[in-house]
Motif scaffolding. Structure first.
Motif, PDB file in Angstrom:
ATOM      1  N   ASP A 729     -38.118 -30.277 -11.422  1.00  0.00           N
ATOM      2  CA  ASP A 729     -38.899 -29.856 -10.643  1.00  0.00           C
ATOM      3  C   ASP A 729     -38.272 -30.953  -9.283  1.00  0.00           C
ATOM      4  OD1 ASP A 729     -39.086 -32.852 -12.494  1.00  0.00           O
ATOM      5  OD2 ASP A 729     -41.350 -33.448 -11.681  1.00  0.00           O
ATOM      6  N   LEU A 730     -37.160 -31.597  -9.820  1.00  0.00           N
ATOM      7  CA  LEU A 730     -37.271 -31.683  -8.368  1.00  0.00           C
ATOM      8  C   LEU A 730     -36.422 -31.283  -7.960  1.00  0.00           C
ATOM      9  CD1 LEU A 730     -34.871 -35.310  -9.800  1.00  0.00           C
ATOM     10  CD2 LEU A 730     -36.983 -35.027  -9.165  1.00  0.00           C
ATOM     11  N   ARG A 731     -36.306 -29.743  -7.332  1.00  0.00           N
ATOM     12  CA  ARG A 731     -35.825 -29.109  -6.590  1.00  0.00           C
ATOM     13  C   ARG A 731     -36.833 -28.949  -5.451  1.00  0.00           C
ATOM     14  NH1 ARG A 731     -34.279 -25.815  -9.104  1.00  0.00           N
ATOM     15  NH2 ARG A 731     -36.342 -23.948  -9.654  1.00  0.00           N
ATOM     16  N   VAL A 732     -38.443 -28.898  -5.847  1.00  0.00           N
ATOM     17  CA  VAL A 732     -39.643 -28.978  -4.449  1.00  0.00           C
ATOM     18  C   VAL A 732     -39.637 -30.213  -4.274  1.00  0.00           C
ATOM     19  CG1 VAL A 732     -41.898 -28.663  -4.468  1.00  0.00           C
ATOM     20  CG2 VAL A 732     -40.318 -26.816  -6.179  1.00  0.00           C
ATOM     21  N   ARG A 733     -39.353 -31.593  -5.392  1.00  0.00           N
ATOM     22  CA  ARG A 733     -40.318 -32.692  -5.253  1.00  0.00           C
ATOM     23  C   ARG A 733     -38.655 -32.942  -4.097  1.00  0.00           C
ATOM     24  NH1 ARG A 733     -40.043 -36.858  -7.881  1.00  0.00           N
ATOM     25  NH2 ARG A 733     -39.424 -35.403 -10.255  1.00  0.00           N
ATOM     26  N   ALA A 734     -37.976 -33.168  -4.477  1.00  0.00           N
ATOM     27  CA  ALA A 734     -36.451 -33.676  -3.299  1.00  0.00           C
ATOM     28  C   ALA A 734     -35.995 -32.823  -2.593  1.00  0.00           C
ATOM     29  CB  ALA A 734     -35.725 -34.191  -4.711  1.00  0.00           C
ATOM     30  N   PRO A 777     -28.338 -19.213  -6.006  1.00  0.00           N
ATOM     31  CA  PRO A 777     -29.082 -19.525  -7.704  1.00  0.00           C
ATOM     32  C   PRO A 777     -30.581 -18.947  -7.606  1.00  0.00           C
ATOM     33  CG  PRO A 777     -29.568 -20.646  -5.532  1.00  0.00           C
ATOM     34  CD  PRO A 777     -28.259 -19.830  -5.054  1.00  0.00           C
ATOM     35  N   THR A 778     -30.590 -18.350  -9.047  1.00  0.00           N
ATOM     36  CA  THR A 778     -32.190 -17.897  -9.358  1.00  0.00           C
ATOM     37  C   THR A 778     -32.265 -19.094 -10.844  1.00  0.00           C
ATOM     38  OG1 THR A 778     -30.456 -16.002 -11.068  1.00  0.00           O
ATOM     39  CG2 THR A 778     -31.537 -15.847  -8.675  1.00  0.00           C
ATOM     40  N   VAL A 779     -33.140 -18.424 -11.318  1.00  0.00           N
ATOM     41  CA  VAL A 779     -34.603 -19.088 -12.558  1.00  0.00           C
ATOM     42  C   VAL A 779     -34.665 -17.980 -13.033  1.00  0.00           C
ATOM     43  CG1 VAL A 779     -35.913 -20.674 -13.205  1.00  0.00           C
ATOM     44  CG2 VAL A 779     -34.833 -20.844 -10.636  1.00  0.00           C
ATOM     45  N   VAL A 780     -34.335 -18.179 -14.449  1.00  0.00           N
ATOM     46  CA  VAL A 780     -34.788 -16.959 -15.495  1.00  0.00           C
ATOM     47  C   VAL A 780     -35.410 -17.585 -16.713  1.00  0.00           C
ATOM     48  CG1 VAL A 780     -33.897 -15.687 -17.500  1.00  0.00           C
ATOM     49  CG2 VAL A 780     -32.493 -15.683 -15.130  1.00  0.00           C
ATOM     50  N   ASP A 874     -31.897 -23.081 -15.721  1.00  0.00           N
ATOM     51  CA  ASP A 874     -32.608 -23.195 -13.912  1.00  0.00           C
ATOM     52  C   ASP A 874     -31.560 -23.943 -13.964  1.00  0.00           C
ATOM     53  OD1 ASP A 874     -33.553 -23.807 -11.771  1.00  0.00           O
ATOM     54  OD2 ASP A 874     -35.132 -24.805 -12.412  1.00  0.00           O
ATOM     55  N   PRO A 875     -30.320 -23.842 -12.639  1.00  0.00           N
ATOM     56  CA  PRO A 875     -30.782 -22.646 -12.240  1.00  0.00           C
ATOM     57  C   PRO A 875     -29.816 -21.574 -12.910  1.00  0.00           C
ATOM     58  CG  PRO A 875     -28.922 -24.226 -11.270  1.00  0.00           C
ATOM     59  CD  PRO A 875     -30.055 -25.052 -12.064  1.00  0.00           C
ATOM     60  N   VAL A 876     -29.918 -20.455 -12.714  1.00  0.00           N
ATOM     61  CA  VAL A 876     -28.632 -19.281 -13.004  1.00  0.00           C
ATOM     62  C   VAL A 876     -27.892 -18.846 -12.019  1.00  0.00           C
ATOM     63  CG1 VAL A 876     -27.636 -16.507 -13.473  1.00  0.00           C
ATOM     64  CG2 VAL A 876     -29.869 -18.501 -14.953  1.00  0.00           C
ATOM     65  N   GLY A 887     -28.193 -24.710 -15.886  1.00  0.00           N
ATOM     66  CA  GLY A 887     -28.933 -25.699 -16.681  1.00  0.00           C
ATOM     67  C   GLY A 887     -29.605 -24.746 -17.924  1.00  0.00           C
ATOM     68  N   ALA A 888     -29.942 -25.527 -19.255  1.00  0.00           N
ATOM     69  CA  ALA A 888     -30.883 -24.888 -19.964  1.00  0.00           C
ATOM     70  C   ALA A 888     -31.518 -25.656 -20.687  1.00  0.00           C
ATOM     71  CB  ALA A 888     -29.700 -24.401 -21.009  1.00  0.00           C
ATOM     72  N   ARG A 889     -32.628 -24.831 -21.038  1.00  0.00           N
ATOM     73  CA  ARG A 889     -34.030 -26.067 -21.866  1.00  0.00           C
ATOM     74  C   ARG A 889     -34.690 -24.606 -22.678  1.00  0.00           C
ATOM     75  NH1 ARG A 889     -37.224 -30.270 -17.756  1.00  0.00           N
ATOM     76  NH2 ARG A 889     -37.712 -30.974 -19.250  1.00  0.00           N
ATOM     77  N   MET A 890     -34.886 -25.551 -23.314  1.00  0.00           N
ATOM     78  CA  MET A 890     -35.955 -24.957 -25.052  1.00  0.00           C
ATOM     79  C   MET A 890     -36.461 -26.049 -25.432  1.00  0.00           C
ATOM     80  SD  MET A 890     -33.659 -22.090 -27.260  1.00  0.00           S
ATOM     81  CE  MET A 890     -32.889 -21.834 -25.726  1.00  0.00           C
TER      82      MET A 890
END
Length: 912
Positions: A729-734, A777-780, A874-876, A887-890
């Motif tokens: 969420d730092l992409r938006v906050r920062a 940079p993209t987000v899947v 995030d990101p791809v 970045g990969a979270r699951m």
């Protein structure tokens, strides 16, 4: 395997199901219990000697007490049996007994009176699903050669089968791994059965109105009068406890007192009395119910319990239910002339099938259809939709020759994933236009058997588009689109000819066409004094032009008296054209009489010209038809072969990761924050391992807690590297300042670490990662949505894109076409198809094909494993060399017992 060594499982409630049989009736399936002993004895006593011989290979006139105990006492693990019941009678049994760790013997028997209704096939589907759940991979069945019916059941199941013959017995071995053929077979059976169940409602030979009242303007009397006034072609039986006759028709004290067969019962008694009425209908052998009574789910928990009891009782007796709290059903076929609704006036015969959940709105809808000069084939208002739903009607309309266009007013979706599957199949043949209310609030009307949708409204629209469904904003737009679909041909392309006698209105048409994505030609302005001959010549020219795919005609009054000469020209030219013609004719709405081709019974026929009050309305309707035609003409997508998938390793990784501790992260998914209280946020290493099982390589990162650790990590990974805060969420906050890139020396790394640490402190963990070449940079994101099942989301990893929620959605698994559409659907997609900043040649253009493959792989992963609650890549970074997961979270969770539209066919559940 000896059952004495098996662990006895608890009663598996999720194996219970209501199912529709091939003749349209219903049955209840459930695991057997010791309490079924008497039912089993009675069942066996009704079997013919031939059926018993086929099952046991010997005469077996009665079951001993020992037999009964053995057959009814199972462990739901190594020994499993399912029974089918109708009206509290046991009518079929299927069972398996394990003979090896992954192998079991299977056998079934169906009561003679119920053979040929599809019970064996549906029982085999359900016992197969139960067996797979218990680790069984193969069924063995020994069948006598003369038992052709049982052999055919096994052969037609769709499973991969092998056959041997030894000592007078055929041995069939079935591989239970679901194949595409098996799924197609099951879905085809489901379609035929559910279609037939609706046909039994819409084509009754006799109707009883239970609760027919002698008091005018009551629901019961209204329903009776409408049936009689609609000239229903069969007998109508009023049911009243005291009256000898109602509105001049002989009445009966109860449905049981009617001497003849009753196919359909319209129930209009108080809610408290409905269950008793349903039980009487079951005893009478009624095929279906239309419950117009209110006082059910819409009034609260007590009413909801009453509603569930209604459905349970009806289905157990083989009946489908429309309602409760509904307007009713209608069929305009002259052979039936069924008006089992509370609306006295129905539109004439026509090509439109209409499903409405709203009873209150239904009457207004019927009136509006008639006012527009349109016609209906069939109409169903489902009210609380406790049983019969829009999905059932889609199954029926799939093969109904009288229905060419399907309209649906939806307030909730009981099984959205099934709806999109069925609608996609139907839309390949017939247009499907839907209005779904409650989109802004994600609300569900009180009493509905379905819950709300956990997706933003625009995502629902996206998934509808994937299925070919034309979603419109309101009822007016639905009828606007229906006019084109029902009475005009589909456009072959987006190029629009414009003809009119008003320069200003023609410009409005042109502007509207551009906004709708069409390609308008320059308007042909005939002038305010244009004659019918002028319109005829202009239309002839436009319709003959190869670069014109559709025509919009604007006609406004001149000072001279208005005749119908221009209308006759429009009607004649439209009838002989394979291109659609729409008009703003005197600002009229619908299909005015002057523009209609009329059949023998006064119905509006194809070739009639739709008219709209404004040019914008006409163009919007034409645009819906154009986009639908383009969707239907597209080549079907394919599911590419992915040979490097390791499902076994993935399953082992999930099992290992599920032993972790439930995560406490809150993440944004599908338009809102969602806390995973019952899900496990697995480690980055486990997430990378699981992705690798599906051919997805994620860049490793090394967590660091000091500048010195960061320098060591950079040395291990190799320069250049990045240092970043590991919080999505730092992409938006920062504002994008959470990462320091292109670090090439230890001093660079040290400085970057200290800068980020000073900025964020303990708010985010810092990691070091090898740097990828610049790109887009993209987000899947992908995961399990409680309404739609597995869904994939795509967007750009950009602050503006995140704030504007510029994302697209598709159902998993993705075809190659779905993956391409997913990328093109976001508004920022052009950034992926041009040269990125700093690029100097086409060779540096982002590799979109690699991104498409990544989306397909992610979709296969989440579809294959319901344990995966959520994946966030995030990101791809998409550059010339590929799509790189940085970045990969699951999050994992225990797999749900029942997934939407997955597994053996079943009706939407009620509480058993």
């Amino acid at each position: 395997m000896s059952s004495s060594l098996a662990v006895v499982q608890s009663y598996p409630n999720h194996w219970e199901a209501d199912v529709v049989l091939t003749d349209g009736g219903t049955a209840h399936l459930r695991p057997i219990t010791p309490d079924d002993a008497d039912l089993l004895r009675e069942f066996h006593s009704r079997l013919s000697p031939e059926t018993i011989y086929y099952r046991f290979f010997a005469p077996y006139p009665r079951l001993s007490d020992r037999d009964v105990r053995r057959f009814t006492t199972v462990d739901y693990e190594d020994r499993v049996a399912l029974v089918a019941t109708i009206s509290d009678s046991l009518v079929a049994v299927v069972r398996y007994d394990k003979v090896a760790p992954e192998e079991a013997e299977v056998a079934f028997v169906v009561e003679d009176a119920h053979q040929g209704r599809g019970l064996a096939s549906v029982l085999l589907e359900h016992i197969g699903a139960a067996a797979r759940e218990r680790g069984v991979r193969r069924f063995i069945a020994d069948v006598l050669p003369e038992n052709r019916r049982m052999i055919n059941v096994f052969r037609e199941a769709g499973y991969t089968a092998q056959q041997t013959f030894d000592e007078g017995v055929i041995r069939l071995t079935l591989d239970l791994q679901p194949t595409d053929d098996a799924k197609e077979v099951m879905q085809a059976r489901e379609q035929r059965a559910e279609s037939r169940s609706i046909a039994r409602l819409l084509f009754p030979e006799s109707v009883a109105v239970i609760g027919a009242s002698r008091t005018a303007h009551t629901i019961g009397q209204t329903a009776l009068r409408n049936l009689l006034g609609g000239e229903f072609q069969g007998p109508v039986y009023p049911v009243h406890p005291e009256a000898k006759a109602v509105v001049g028709v002989r009445a009966y004290p109860s449905v049981l007192d009617i001497p003849d067969q009753v196919d359909l019962a319209v129930v209009a008694v108080r809610a408290e009395a409905v269950t008793e009425v349903v039980e009487q209908c079951a005893e009478k052998g009624v095929h279906g119910l239309v419950v117009v009574s209110s006082g059910f789910g819409e009034v609260g928990p007590e009413g909801r319990a009453r509603q569930d009891e209604l459905v349970r009782t009806a289905r157990a007796a083989g009946m489908r239910v429309v309602g409760p709290n509904c307007l009713g059903i209608a069929n305009s076929d002259p052979a039936v002339s069924l008006n089992a609704t509370l609306s006295p006036d129905l539109p004439p015969r026509g090509p439109i099938g209409f499903f409405s959940q709203s009873g209150a709105l239904g009457r207004a809808i019927l009136q509006r259809v008639a006012e527009r000069g349109m016609g209906l084939s069939t109409f169903v208002s489902a009210g609380n939709r406790a049983d019969v739903s829009g999905n059932d009607l889609v199954q029926y309309w799939q093969e109904d020759p009288a229905t060419e266009v399907v309209l649906q007013y939806l307030e909730s979706l009981g099984n959205p994933r099934k709806f999109t599957r069925l609608a996609r199949r139907l839309a390949k043949q017939k247009p499907v236009v839907a209005v779904r209310s409650g989109g802004s609030a994600q609300a569900t009307p009180t009493g509905h058997a379905a819950g709300g949708l956990a997706l933003p409204d625009y995502a629902v629209t996206s998934l509808f588009q994937q299925a070919g469904v034309v979603r419109v904003d309101d009822i007016t737009q639905m009828f606007d689109a229906a006019q084109v679909f029902a009475y005009q041909p589909l456009p072959e392309g987006p190029k629009v000819g414009i003809i009119g006698n008003s320069d200003s209105l023609e410009l409005l048409v042109k502007d509207a066409a551009v906004r709708q994505g069409l390609k308008p030609h320059e308007p042909v302005n005939l002038g305010p004094q244009a004659t019918a001959e002028d319109f005829d010549l202009a239309l002839e020219t436009a319709l003959a032009a190869e670069d014109v795919h559709s025509v919009v005609v604007v006609f406004v009054p001149a000072l001279q008296p208005i005749g119908d000469d221009v209308a006759r020209v429009l009607r004649a030219r439209s009838l002989g054209s394979d291109k659609p013609v729409v008009t703003t004719y005197l600002a009229r709405q619908g299909i005015p009489e002057e523009l209609r081709h009329v059949g023998e019974r006064g119905e509006t026929l194809r070739g009639s010209v739709p008219s709209y009050p404004s040019p914008e309305d006409a163009v919007r309707a034409l645009a819906h038809a154009t986009r639908y035609a383009q969707w239907r003409d597209r080549k079907p997508g394919r599911h590419p072969e992915l040979p490097d998938i390791d499902r076994a390793r993935a399953r082992a990784t999930i099992a290992r990761a599920l032993k972790g501790t439930p995560g406490e992260d809150t993440i944004a998914w599908f338009g809102g924050e969602r806390r995973y209280d019952e899900e496990t946020a697995i480690s980055s290493e486990d997430a990378r391992d699981l992705l690798a099982c599906y051919g997805i390589a994620a860049y490793p990162d090394i967590p660091v807690t000091s500048a010195d650790e960061a320098v060591v990590a950079a040395g291990e990974l190799g320069y250049p590297v990045v240092v970043k805060a590991d919080a999505p969420d730092l992409r938006v906050r920062a504002g994008g300042t959470f990462v320091r890139a292109d670090l090439r020396t230890p001093d660079d790394v040290r400085s970057a670490y200290l800068s980020l640490h000073d900025r964020f402190g303990a708010d985010a963990d810092l990691v070091v990662q090898r740097m990828a070449a610049p790109g887009v940079p993209t987000v899947v994101r992908a995961g399990d949505n409680k309404s739609f099942g597995s869904v994939v989301s795509f967007g750009l990893a950009d602050v503006t894109a995140e704030l504007l929620d510029d994302r697209s959605f598709r159902l998993a698994p993705l075809t190659d076409m779905d993956a391409a559409d997913l990328i093109h659907a976001v508004r920022a997609a052009p950034l992926l198809f041009g040269l990125p900043a700093g690029a100097t040649s086409l060779a540096e253009q982002p590799n979109v094909e690699a991104l498409e493959e990544l989306l397909i792989r992610v979709s296969r992963l989440v579809e294959a494993f319901p344990e995966i609650g959520y994946v966030d890549l995030d990101p791809v970074l998409v550059n010339a060399t590929g799509a790189h997961v940085l970045g990969a979270r699951m999050w994992l969770r225990e797999a749900p017992e029942v997934r939407p539209d997955v597994g053996p066919r079943r009706l939407r559940g009620v509480t058993f």
